[in-house]
Design an enzyme around this catalytic site. Structure first.
Site, PDB file in Angstrom:
ATOM      1  N   ASP A  55       0.876  -1.164   0.000  1.00 52.27           N
ATOM      2  CA  ASP A  55       0.000   0.000   0.000  1.00 52.27           C
ATOM      3  C   ASP A  55       0.924   1.227   0.000  1.00 52.27           C
ATOM      4  OD1 ASP A  55      -2.342   1.678   0.567  1.00 52.27           O
ATOM      5  OD2 ASP A  55      -1.456   1.865   2.554  1.00 52.27           O
ATOM      6  N   ASP A  83      -0.126   5.131   0.906  1.00 52.04           N
ATOM      7  CA  ASP A  83      -0.345   6.158   1.924  1.00 52.04           C
ATOM      8  C   ASP A  83      -0.368   5.563   3.326  1.00 52.04           C
ATOM      9  OD1 ASP A  83      -0.657   8.161  -0.038  1.00 52.04           O
ATOM     10  OD2 ASP A  83      -2.695   7.481  -0.407  1.00 52.04           O
ATOM     11  N   GLU A 112      11.950  10.253  25.442  1.00 52.17           N
ATOM     12  CA  GLU A 112      12.640  10.151  26.732  1.00 52.17           C
ATOM     13  C   GLU A 112      14.066   9.636  26.557  1.00 52.17           C
ATOM     14  OE1 GLU A 112       9.956   8.962  30.092  1.00 52.17           O
ATOM     15  OE2 GLU A 112       8.701   8.168  28.492  1.00 52.17           O
TER      16      GLU A 112
END
Length: 385
Positions: free
Chosen positions: A17, A19, A312
């Site tokens: 695929d 997008d 983090e």
């Protein structure tokens, strides 16, 4: 051979695929929707994202018009919105791991097709600026070349037909639920890479669900394995991020015994939408102190169930005081693993320490060590005369 690595199903071709799977379209669509809705006094809050991912343009437009109560018909919305969007098609970035996957499959002669609900001309525009993509696909099928788009299997069946191969010999890689549904209905194996991570529990019909293309193990499907990991790490095209260190959740040092130097997610939404949740490593420059090895997590931290994606970093050095407010610059050079959930705090802490060891070792390799001298790390470092 561990059970995890055993063969799932033998395939000989791959259908991708576009997008949200290869291209970070969702990030661009969100930015433009934000700007578009302001004109109507509305604020895009992302709640429609699940309704528009993987849908045809008309279905996606109808969902936005209805949910925001816009004074427009679906067609009027599309005629105003599409020109804004098509200006941006050429700027859409490849998602992490997309170029690596395409180059690897092409290099091994694995037949590939591209199958998207977007129109054929739209697909051509989007991939035009991505070098080597167009010629890598033996077939490209757009939503306007079939009677019904995904979740109908027609697009995938048409791709198989054009490659003159049996549908059951394909692996489909998809980011949306309509795409997964279509792939399974076509009788194909499907790996889902959810573009909405918070929805990954809904992808029950996929044969496998992974966090990002970086985690794809092609050998599970009888395809040639990637050979580019070194000492448990995957080298990345470096990326850069920086800002003042802020007070985080306070649990790094208190709960985990691991003092992380948090950066504010404000202003980094694009970077956060682009890079999958997981554990990364690289170098950290602190404006008044110097350059240090670092390992960092990006994500929702499932164990603590964060509501928003956070960055983090853990600087691998024993500091004897806090450095809130100091300017921190990071050069991210490699990837270790996807984000995982842990049944106990002990298991989480053990894994974080294992990540630290992997990062510390890897950063001694010439491939990663060279970035220690990156000028970005030295910006505003006080020079001792």
């Amino acid at each position: 051979m561990s059970v995890e690595r055993t063969l799932k199903k033998l395939v000989s071709g791959v259908i991708l695929d576009l997008d949200g799977t290869l291209l970070n379209t969702d990030g661009v669509v969100s930015e433009i929707l934000k700007a578009f809705l302001v004109k109507y006094g509305k604020q895009w809050d992302g709640r429609e994202a699940p309704k528009i991912v993987g849908k045809t343009p008309t279905e996606a437009a109808a969902a936005v018009v209805e949910d925001y109560g816009l004074p427009l018909s679906t067609d009027e919305f599309l005629s105003q919105f599409y020109p804004m969007l098509s200006d941006q098609w050429r700027n859409i970035k490849a998602l992490p791991g997309a170029n690596r996957l395409i180059n690897h499959l092409r290099g091994h002669g694995v037949p590939m097709a591209l199958a998207s609900n977007s129109s054929r001309s739209n697909i051509e525009i989007k991939i035009f600026h991505h070098q080597g993509w167009k010629e890598s696909f033996s077939a490209i099928v757009g939503g306007d070349e079939v009677k019904a788009g995904k979740p109908s299997p027609e697009i995938f069946l048409e791709a198989a037909k054009r490659l003159n191969m049996d549908p059951s010999s394909f692996l489909v890689i998809e980011d949306s639920i309509p795409g997964v549904t279509a792939g399974k209905a076509a009788g194909m194996a499907v790996v889902a890479v959810p573009s909405l991570a918070k929805q990954s529990h809904l992808y029950t019909s996929a044969d496998e669900v992974i966090t990002s293309l970086l985690d794809l193990q092609l050998e599970k499907w009888g395809l040639p394995a990637f050979q580019d990991r070194i000492e448990g790490t995957l080298p990345l095209e470096p990326w850069y991020i920086g800002g003042p260190v802020i007070k985080g959740f306070g649990r790094g040092s208190k709960v985990l015994g691991i003092p992380t130097a948090n950066l504010s997610p404000e202003g980094y939404s694009a970077i956060l939408s682009e890079h999958p949740a997981g554990v990364y490593f690289g170098w950290a420059g602190l404006s008044a102190r110097g350059v240090y090895k670092m390992v960092m997590s990006i994500g929702w931290n499932p164990y603590f169930n964060n509501t928003e994606k956070a960055i983090e970093p853990w600087l691998l050095n024993d500091f004897n005081e806090d450095f809130y407010g100091e300017e921190l610059h990071l050069v991210v050079v490699g990837y270790i693993r996807p984000e995982a959930n842990f049944s106990s705090l002990e298991a989480l802490i053990a894994k974080i320490h294992e990540d630290r060891k992997i990062a510390e070792r890897a950063l001694e390799l010439p491939q990663y060590l060279k970035y220690k001298d990156d000028p970005y790390l030295k910006i505003s470092l006080h020079q001792d005369s």
